[in-house]
Design a protein around this motif. Structure first.
Motif, mmCIF file in Angstrom:
data_model
loop_
_atom_site.group_PDB
_atom_site.id
_atom_site.type_symbol
_atom_site.label_atom_id
_atom_site.label_comp_id
_atom_site.label_asym_id
_atom_site.label_seq_id
_atom_site.Cartn_x
_atom_site.Cartn_y
_atom_site.Cartn_z
ATOM 1 N N PRO A 1 0.884 -1.289 -0.058
ATOM 2 C CA PRO A 1 0.179 0.109 0.033
ATOM 3 C C PRO A 1 0.963 1.076 -0.218
ATOM 4 C CG PRO A 1 0.053 -0.939 2.002
ATOM 5 C CD PRO A 1 1.235 -1.340 1.041
ATOM 6 N N GLU B 1 4.747 1.734 2.781
ATOM 7 C CA GLU B 1 4.964 0.920 3.715
ATOM 8 C C GLU B 1 3.730 0.784 4.460
ATOM 9 O OE1 GLU B 1 8.351 -1.447 3.677
ATOM 10 O OE2 GLU B 1 8.883 -0.141 1.450
ATOM 11 N N PHE C 1 5.204 -11.957 6.579
ATOM 12 C CA PHE C 1 5.407 -11.709 4.964
ATOM 13 C C PHE C 1 6.409 -12.159 4.202
ATOM 14 C CE2 PHE C 1 6.075 -9.281 1.289
ATOM 15 C CZ PHE C 1 4.878 -8.216 0.988
ATOM 16 N N TRP D 1 -2.943 -15.107 2.802
ATOM 17 C CA TRP D 1 -2.140 -16.362 1.546
ATOM 18 C C TRP D 1 -1.792 -18.006 2.063
ATOM 19 C CZ3 TRP D 1 1.601 -11.751 1.217
ATOM 20 C CH2 TRP D 1 1.394 -10.911 0.990
HETATM 21 N N1 LIG Z 1 7.537 -3.639 2.754
HETATM 22 C C1 LIG Z 1 6.707 -3.609 1.765
HETATM 23 C C2 LIG Z 1 6.236 -4.519 0.916
HETATM 24 C C3 LIG Z 1 4.844 -4.400 0.088
HETATM 25 C C4 LIG Z 1 4.781 -4.872 -0.566
HETATM 26 O O1 LIG Z 1 5.542 -6.388 -1.320
HETATM 27 N N2 LIG Z 1 3.337 -5.212 -2.002
HETATM 28 C C5 LIG Z 1 3.393 -6.523 -2.299
HETATM 29 C C6 LIG Z 1 1.978 -6.590 -2.428
HETATM 30 S S1 LIG Z 1 1.657 -7.669 -1.496
HETATM 31 C C7 LIG Z 1 3.224 -5.529 -3.624
HETATM 32 O O2 LIG Z 1 2.834 -3.801 -3.822
HETATM 33 N N3 LIG Z 1 3.989 -5.426 -4.714
HETATM 34 C C8 LIG Z 1 4.413 -5.337 -5.837
HETATM 35 C C9 LIG Z 1 4.332 -6.747 -6.660
HETATM 36 O O3 LIG Z 1 3.345 -7.452 -6.959
HETATM 37 O O4 LIG Z 1 4.346 -6.498 -8.412
HETATM 38 C C10 LIG Z 1 5.130 -3.000 2.479
HETATM 39 O O5 LIG Z 1 5.209 -3.666 3.878
HETATM 40 O O6 LIG Z 1 4.734 -2.191 2.319
#
Ligand SMILES: N[C@@H](CCC(=O)N[C@@H](CS)C(=O)NCC(=O)O)C(=O)O
Length: 242
Positions: free
Chosen positions: A61, A73, A114, A179
């Motif tokens: 997000p 973050e 995660f 998930w």
């Molecule tokens: N460290 C970030 C990680 C965020 C993250 O990895 N988000 C994923 C969705 S869960 C995302 O947008 N990924 C980009 C993609 O799928 O290309 C947080 O905790 O907000």
């Protein structure tokens, strides 16, 4: 009474399908204050130059606050939401043992839980040899098992992750824990405390709302949700302000 203009409302950019932003939607619903949502498709839109104006690292997000600042973050966004109204009990005053404990559990979820699913998502999104896939998913399976065992012990028989009341940690937990429904890595029934928490959260009105939002189905908010805004519209507004 001052009626807030659209731009005065916090705006959450949430990722679909099944992004970890889910927890921030649940937290906003629990907070009960007006907010808006902006839907971002993964992986196409999130990696676009357009979205990188919102979050340069191309992840969801992200949040535009009521003051117009951008926060990226999950943990930063969750803390922002919780701090809007400490009386809601989603977080605690910084500098207290309760806040430190919440921060510890959030950090564990944001890293160990995660990250444990990352090898599975990588295996889904990339064309791998059978042996490569096996090495990756065996590694992931061990990490997911450990994270579940650790959280099961951390939670014990208390009703919520932090004790008697739901907090930001429970909101964030449900967005990640689900998930397992897609990846089927562990049988959550082997972790009865986590299964109890999961079932309790799945029955929660804010979680039902967040699922409906993700699926574009009619969604009943506790009152805070003021509608969706398209990314193009947000970017237009940004250009006008520049
Ligand atoms: N460290 C970030 C990680 C965020 C993250 O990895 N988000 C994923 C969705 S869960 C995302 O947008 N990924 C980009 C993609 O799928 O290309 C947080 O905790 O907000």
């Amino acid at each position: 009474m001052k009626i807030p203009r659209d731009n005065d409302l916090p705006l959450l950019f949430y990722g679909v399908p099944s992004g970890c932003s889910f927890g921030s939607i649940v937290a906003l619903e629990w907070l009960g204050r007006p907010y808006r949502l902006c839907r971002i498709e993964l992986p196409e839109v999130v990696s676009s130059d357009a979205y990188k104006r919102i979050n340069p690292v191309g992840e969801t997000p992200a949040m535009r606050t009521a003051a117009g600042d951008f926060i990226r973050e999950s943990l930063a966004i969750l803390h922002y939401i919780g701090a809007q109204d400490l009386d809601r009990g989603l977080t605690f005053a910084q500098g207290t043992p309760a806040f430190d404990r919440l921060n510890q559990v959030l950090a564990y979820l944001n890293t160990s839980l995660f990250d444990a699913y990352s090898p599975f998502w990588y295996a889904v999104e990339h064309d791998l040899e059978v042996t490569e896939k096996k090495v990756l998913t065996d590694y992931g399976r061990a990490k997911v098992r450990k994270a579940h065992a650790d959280l099961e012990a951390m939670m014990g028989d208390q009703p919520w992750l932090l004790g008697e009341h739901r907090t930001l940690a429970d909101a964030y937990f449900i967005g990640i824990a689900r998930w397992n429904e897609y990846q089927q890595v562990v049988d959550r029934r082997d972790y009865p405390n986590l299964q109890r928490l999961y079932d309790q959260l799945e029955a929660d009105a804010a979680v039902v709302f967040a699922h409906a939002i993700e699926r574009c189905e009619p969604a009943t908010s506790a009152g805070g949700f003021m509608g969706e805004i398209a990314l193009e519209k947000v970017l237009e507004e940004l250009s006008c302000m520049a």
